[in-house]
Scaffold this motif. Structure first.
Motif, short mmCIF file in Angstrom:
data_model
loop_
_atom_site.label_atom_id
_atom_site.label_comp_id
_atom_site.label_asym_id
_atom_site.label_seq_id
_atom_site.Cartn_x
_atom_site.Cartn_y
_atom_site.Cartn_z
N ILE A 1 0.83 -1.20 0.00
CA ILE A 1 0.00 0.00 0.00
C ILE A 1 0.87 1.25 0.00
O ILE A 1 0.72 2.14 -0.84
CB ILE A 1 -0.96 0.01 1.22
CG1 ILE A 1 -2.02 -1.08 1.06
CG2 ILE A 1 -1.63 1.38 1.37
CD1 ILE A 1 -2.86 -1.30 2.32
N PHE B 1 3.09 1.62 -3.17
CA PHE B 1 2.34 2.00 -4.37
C PHE B 1 1.90 3.46 -4.31
O PHE B 1 1.89 4.16 -5.33
CB PHE B 1 1.14 1.09 -4.55
CG PHE B 1 0.52 1.18 -5.92
CD1 PHE B 1 1.22 0.77 -7.04
CD2 PHE B 1 -0.75 1.68 -6.09
CE1 PHE B 1 0.67 0.86 -8.31
CE2 PHE B 1 -1.32 1.77 -7.35
CZ PHE B 1 -0.61 1.36 -8.46
N LEU B 2 1.55 3.93 -3.11
CA LEU B 2 1.20 5.34 -2.96
C LEU B 2 2.43 6.23 -3.20
O LEU B 2 2.32 7.31 -3.79
CB LEU B 2 0.61 5.60 -1.57
CG LEU B 2 -0.75 4.95 -1.30
CD1 LEU B 2 -1.20 5.26 0.12
CD2 LEU B 2 -1.81 5.42 -2.30
N VAL C 1 -4.51 7.66 -5.48
CA VAL C 1 -4.77 6.39 -6.16
C VAL C 1 -6.19 5.95 -5.81
O VAL C 1 -6.56 5.94 -4.64
CB VAL C 1 -3.76 5.31 -5.72
CG1 VAL C 1 -4.10 3.96 -6.36
CG2 VAL C 1 -2.34 5.72 -6.07
N ARG D 1 -9.59 3.74 -5.10
CA ARG D 1 -9.84 2.51 -4.34
C ARG D 1 -9.74 1.29 -5.27
O ARG D 1 -9.16 0.26 -4.91
CB ARG D 1 -11.22 2.56 -3.70
CG ARG D 1 -11.60 1.25 -2.99
CD ARG D 1 -13.04 1.27 -2.50
NE ARG D 1 -13.17 2.12 -1.33
CZ ARG D 1 -13.80 3.30 -1.34
NH1 ARG D 1 -14.31 3.76 -2.48
NH2 ARG D 1 -13.91 4.00 -0.25
N LEU E 1 -6.02 0.57 -6.18
CA LEU E 1 -5.28 0.07 -5.02
C LEU E 1 -5.74 -1.34 -4.66
O LEU E 1 -4.93 -2.20 -4.31
CB LEU E 1 -5.47 1.02 -3.83
CG LEU E 1 -4.51 0.84 -2.65
CD1 LEU E 1 -3.06 1.02 -3.09
CD2 LEU E 1 -4.85 1.82 -1.53
N HIS F 1 -4.18 -3.74 -7.14
CA HIS F 1 -2.74 -3.88 -6.92
C HIS F 1 -2.42 -4.72 -5.69
O HIS F 1 -1.56 -5.59 -5.73
CB HIS F 1 -2.11 -2.50 -6.78
CG HIS F 1 -0.65 -2.54 -6.48
ND1 HIS F 1 0.30 -2.84 -7.43
CD2 HIS F 1 0.04 -2.35 -5.32
CE1 HIS F 1 1.50 -2.83 -6.88
NE2 HIS F 1 1.36 -2.53 -5.60
N VAL F 2 -3.11 -4.46 -4.58
CA VAL F 2 -2.77 -5.11 -3.30
C VAL F 2 -3.47 -6.46 -3.16
O VAL F 2 -2.85 -7.45 -2.76
CB VAL F 2 -3.14 -4.19 -2.12
CG1 VAL F 2 -2.90 -4.90 -0.78
CG2 VAL F 2 -2.32 -2.90 -2.18
N ILE G 1 -9.80 -3.58 0.82
CA ILE G 1 -8.72 -2.60 0.80
C ILE G 1 -8.99 -1.49 1.81
O ILE G 1 -8.06 -0.96 2.43
CB ILE G 1 -8.51 -2.03 -0.63
CG1 ILE G 1 -7.17 -1.29 -0.70
CG2 ILE G 1 -9.65 -1.11 -1.03
CD1 ILE G 1 -5.97 -2.17 -0.48
N VAL H 1 -6.39 -0.40 4.73
CA VAL H 1 -5.95 0.99 4.90
C VAL H 1 -6.29 1.49 6.30
O VAL H 1 -5.49 2.17 6.94
CB VAL H 1 -6.58 1.89 3.82
CG1 VAL H 1 -6.33 3.37 4.14
CG2 VAL H 1 -6.01 1.55 2.45
N TYR I 1 -6.91 7.45 -2.34
CA TYR I 1 -5.99 7.61 -1.22
C TYR I 1 -4.66 8.22 -1.68
O TYR I 1 -4.22 8.00 -2.80
CB TYR I 1 -5.68 6.25 -0.58
CG TYR I 1 -6.88 5.54 0.00
CD1 TYR I 1 -7.48 5.99 1.17
CD2 TYR I 1 -7.41 4.41 -0.62
CE1 TYR I 1 -8.57 5.33 1.72
CE2 TYR I 1 -8.50 3.74 -0.09
CZ TYR I 1 -9.08 4.21 1.08
OH TYR I 1 -10.16 3.54 1.61
N CYS I 2 -4.05 8.98 -0.78
CA CYS I 2 -2.69 9.47 -1.04
C CYS I 2 -1.96 9.60 0.29
O CYS I 2 -2.56 9.54 1.37
CB CYS I 2 -2.71 10.81 -1.78
SG CYS I 2 -3.33 12.19 -0.82
#
Length: 235
Positions: A157, A160-161, A169, A171, A174, A177-178, A190, A194, A225-226
């Motif tokens: 997480i 990637f951010l 990014v 939801r 992310l 990816h995760v 996710i 987070v 998210y960032c």
């Protein structure tokens, strides 16, 4: 997790490749034409690009220069053109491989794995962003020299951010990816990860009174998210 751009006009073949590589831990963005690629808004930064040569509105050889300018990752040509001259042209342009259709799925996977392994070896294992230090080989992250002690999902997480910073990014991206599968619009996995990561970071920095900086993950309304990094000068 590595992300792949697949530029392939055969919709059925592209879907089969996407499903096969997804099962083996890769996520993909698929584009069925040059225009589709050029019009897309970046969600992932690709670790590898697989590009067909014969496309309905252009060809991969012509697109190659743009791909090189926009990305630093390896590029593979995947095409039905099996002449030696076509292969030589593709490799001379700078592609790292030239695969001729039809290709066995396991051979494609082996090629992808090998190219990404070599790419990882060629890249530095350590990267830095502001006060974050990421060790990509050992999958550890420290902030202001404080070890964050993250598990694998938490590392993915944050890493990637960082990779997409300062842009948020979504939801969906992310999640893919995760978690490693397509987002169905309902799964909150996710969000839970987070949330737990935020609590972990809050507890960590609350216990580290001597630090005058903090790291958090911020929700950006409608965008995802960032990272939220506060330094001494911000306080």
């Amino acid at each position: 997790m590595n992300h792949i751009y697949l530029i392939e006009d055969d919709v059925k073949l592209a879907k089969l490749i996407q499903m096969f590589l997804l099962k083996h831990g890769y996520t993909l963005d698929v584009f069925n034409s040059v225009t589709a690629y050029q019009d897309h808004q970046a969600t992932f930064i690709p670790s590898l690009i697989i590009c067909d040569v014969m496309l309905p509105d252009g060809n991969g050889f012509e697109l190659f220069k743009q791909l090189q300018n926009e990305h630093t990752c390896p590029i593979i040509f995947l095409t039905a053109l099996d002449s030696n001259q076509s292969q030589i042209k593709g490799l001379n342009l700078g592609a790292c491989d030239y695969l001729v259709k039809p290709i066995m799925p396991n051979l494609l996977l082996a090629k992808v794995n090998a190219i990404l392994r070599q790419s990882t070896i060629n890249n530095q294992h350590i990267s830095e962003y502001k006060q974050l230090t990421l060790d990509h080989q050992n999958k550890t992250i420290s902030f202001a020299k404080l070890d964050l002690n993250l598990n694998e999902n938490e590392y993915e997480i944050v890493a990637f951010l960082v990779k997409n910073a300062p842009h948020p990014v979504s939801r969906e991206v992310l999640f893919q990816h995760v978690i490693g599968r397509e987002y169905d619009g309902l799964d909150r996995a996710i969000d839970l990860k987070v949330s737990r990561l935020r609590k972990k970071l809050t507890a960590l920095f609350n216990a580290s009174y001597e630090l005058n900086c903090r790291l958090d993950i911020k929700s950006v309304r409608g965008k995802g998210y960032c990272l939220d990094i506060q330094t001494a000068s911000d306080q």
